[in-house]
Write a protein that holds these residues in place. Structure first.
Motif, PDB file in Angstrom:
ATOM      1  N   UNK A 215       7.448  17.002  -3.190  1.00  0.00           N
ATOM      2  CA  UNK A 215       6.037  16.695  -2.949  1.00  0.00           C
ATOM      3  C   UNK A 215       5.799  15.329  -2.307  1.00  0.00           C
ATOM      4  N   UNK A 216       6.699  14.373  -2.467  1.00  0.00           N
ATOM      5  CA  UNK A 216       6.435  13.005  -2.009  1.00  0.00           C
ATOM      6  C   UNK A 216       7.230  12.623  -0.770  1.00  0.00           C
ATOM      7  N   UNK A 217       7.668  13.608  -0.005  1.00  0.00           N
ATOM      8  CA  UNK A 217       8.462  13.311   1.190  1.00  0.00           C
ATOM      9  C   UNK A 217       7.693  12.483   2.202  1.00  0.00           C
ATOM     10  N   UNK A 218       6.433  12.789   2.396  1.00  0.00           N
ATOM     11  CA  UNK A 218       5.616  12.070   3.374  1.00  0.00           C
ATOM     12  C   UNK A 218       5.437  10.606   2.958  1.00  0.00           C
ATOM     13  N   UNK A 219       5.111  10.369   1.692  1.00  0.00           N
ATOM     14  CA  UNK A 219       4.942   9.005   1.192  1.00  0.00           C
ATOM     15  C   UNK A 219       6.262   8.232   1.242  1.00  0.00           C
ATOM     16  N   UNK A 220       7.362   8.926   0.910  1.00  0.00           N
ATOM     17  CA  UNK A 220       8.676   8.299   0.946  1.00  0.00           C
ATOM     18  C   UNK A 220       9.051   7.909   2.380  1.00  0.00           C
ATOM     19  N   UNK A 221       8.779   8.775   3.327  1.00  0.00           N
ATOM     20  CA  UNK A 221       9.095   8.498   4.734  1.00  0.00           C
ATOM     21  C   UNK A 221       8.278   7.311   5.247  1.00  0.00           C
ATOM     22  N   UNK A 222       6.997   7.258   4.883  1.00  0.00           N
ATOM     23  CA  UNK A 222       6.137   6.145   5.320  1.00  0.00           C
ATOM     24  C   UNK A 222       6.632   4.825   4.725  1.00  0.00           C
ATOM     25  N   UNK A 223       7.030   4.850   3.455  1.00  0.00           N
ATOM     26  CA  UNK A 223       7.545   3.652   2.802  1.00  0.00           C
ATOM     27  C   UNK A 223       8.847   3.197   3.455  1.00  0.00           C
ATOM     28  N   UNK A 224       9.770   4.119   3.677  1.00  0.00           N
ATOM     29  CA  UNK A 224      11.043   3.774   4.320  1.00  0.00           C
ATOM     30  C   UNK A 224      10.828   3.186   5.706  1.00  0.00           C
TER      31      UNK A 224
ATOM     32  N   UNK B   5       0.831  -1.210   0.000  1.00  0.00           N
ATOM     33  CA  UNK B   5       0.000   0.000   0.000  1.00  0.00           C
ATOM     34  C   UNK B   5       0.864   1.258   0.000  1.00  0.00           C
ATOM     35  N   UNK B   6       1.969   1.226   0.744  1.00  0.00           N
ATOM     36  CA  UNK B   6       2.865   2.383   0.797  1.00  0.00           C
ATOM     37  C   UNK B   6       3.685   2.502  -0.488  1.00  0.00           C
ATOM     38  N   UNK B   7       4.045   1.368  -1.083  1.00  0.00           N
ATOM     39  CA  UNK B   7       4.749   1.383  -2.365  1.00  0.00           C
ATOM     40  C   UNK B   7       3.849   2.017  -3.426  1.00  0.00           C
ATOM     41  N   UNK B   8       2.585   1.625  -3.442  1.00  0.00           N
ATOM     42  CA  UNK B   8       1.646   2.171  -4.430  1.00  0.00           C
ATOM     43  C   UNK B   8       1.421   3.667  -4.218  1.00  0.00           C
ATOM     44  N   UNK B   9       1.311   4.085  -2.940  1.00  0.00           N
ATOM     45  CA  UNK B   9       1.101   5.507  -2.659  1.00  0.00           C
ATOM     46  C   UNK B   9       2.302   6.332  -3.117  1.00  0.00           C
ATOM     47  N   UNK B  10       3.508   5.846  -2.851  1.00  0.00           N
ATOM     48  CA  UNK B  10       4.715   6.556  -3.267  1.00  0.00           C
ATOM     49  C   UNK B  10       4.828   6.585  -4.790  1.00  0.00           C
ATOM     50  N   UNK B  11       4.562   5.470  -5.442  1.00  0.00           N
ATOM     51  CA  UNK B  11       4.631   5.397  -6.906  1.00  0.00           C
ATOM     52  C   UNK B  11       3.632   6.365  -7.530  1.00  0.00           C
ATOM     53  N   UNK B  12       2.410   6.374  -7.013  1.00  0.00           N
ATOM     54  CA  UNK B  12       1.368   7.269  -7.547  1.00  0.00           C
ATOM     55  C   UNK B  12       1.786   8.726  -7.371  1.00  0.00           C
ATOM     56  N   UNK B  13       2.316   9.051  -6.196  1.00  0.00           N
ATOM     57  CA  UNK B  13       2.749  10.422  -5.941  1.00  0.00           C
ATOM     58  C   UNK B  13       3.848  10.830  -6.918  1.00  0.00           C
ATOM     59  N   UNK B  14       4.815   9.934  -7.136  1.00  0.00           N
ATOM     60  CA  UNK B  14       5.924  10.233  -8.052  1.00  0.00           C
ATOM     61  C   UNK B  14       5.426  10.437  -9.479  1.00  0.00           C
ATOM     62  N   UNK B  15       4.483   9.616  -9.906  1.00  0.00           N
ATOM     63  CA  UNK B  15       3.951   9.733 -11.261  1.00  0.00           C
ATOM     64  C   UNK B  15       3.197  11.039 -11.449  1.00  0.00           C
ATOM     65  N   UNK B  16       2.497  11.480 -10.401  1.00  0.00           N
ATOM     66  CA  UNK B  16       1.704  12.706 -10.489  1.00  0.00           C
ATOM     67  C   UNK B  16       2.554  13.960 -10.334  1.00  0.00           C
TER      68      UNK B  16
END
Length: 109
Positions: free
Chosen positions: A55-64, A36-47
């Motif tokens: 813009x994707x620091x929060x998603x990246x931090x959650x994934x890490x 779920x976190x991989x998908x959120x980070x990927x989606x953020x990066x694509x957008x």
């Protein structure tokens, strides 16, 4: 009969198995468990395009955080090690790699 001196009950692991193959299995499994976190980070990066770093620091931090939790868990390492040893034992017995064993065989020839 006693085992010869210097042998342990636990199977010997080569350097490449301990430091490369089992950690690779851990990464693959952790990515699945954190999908779920991989998908959120990927989606953020694509957008976000080039602004993804900002813009994707929060998603990246959650994934890490999710991945690091698994990487640092000794029980997770043992689980992956046991799975690796089973795959290695099956390969040694059959000579067929796990990837090929998982592929479906044709029903008619």
């Amino acid at each position: 009969m006693e085992p010869p001196p210097g042998t342990a009950e636990e199977p010997e692991l080569r350097h490449v198995e301990k430091d490369v193959l089992i950690p690779k299995m851990m990464r693959d499994k952790a990515r699945e468990l954190c999908s779920d976190k991989v998908q959120a980070f990927t989606k953020c990066c694509q957008e976000s395009g080039f602004l993804m770093v900002v813009k994707c620091q929060q998603e990246n931090a959650a994934l890490k955080e999710c991945l690091t939790t698994y990487y640092n868990d000794p029980a997770f390492y043992e689980e992956c090690k046991i799975e690796y040893l089973k795959q290695r034992e099956e390969f040694r017995a059959t000579g067929i790699p796990a990837k090929q064993r998982q592929q479906k065989l044709p029903t008619s020839m």
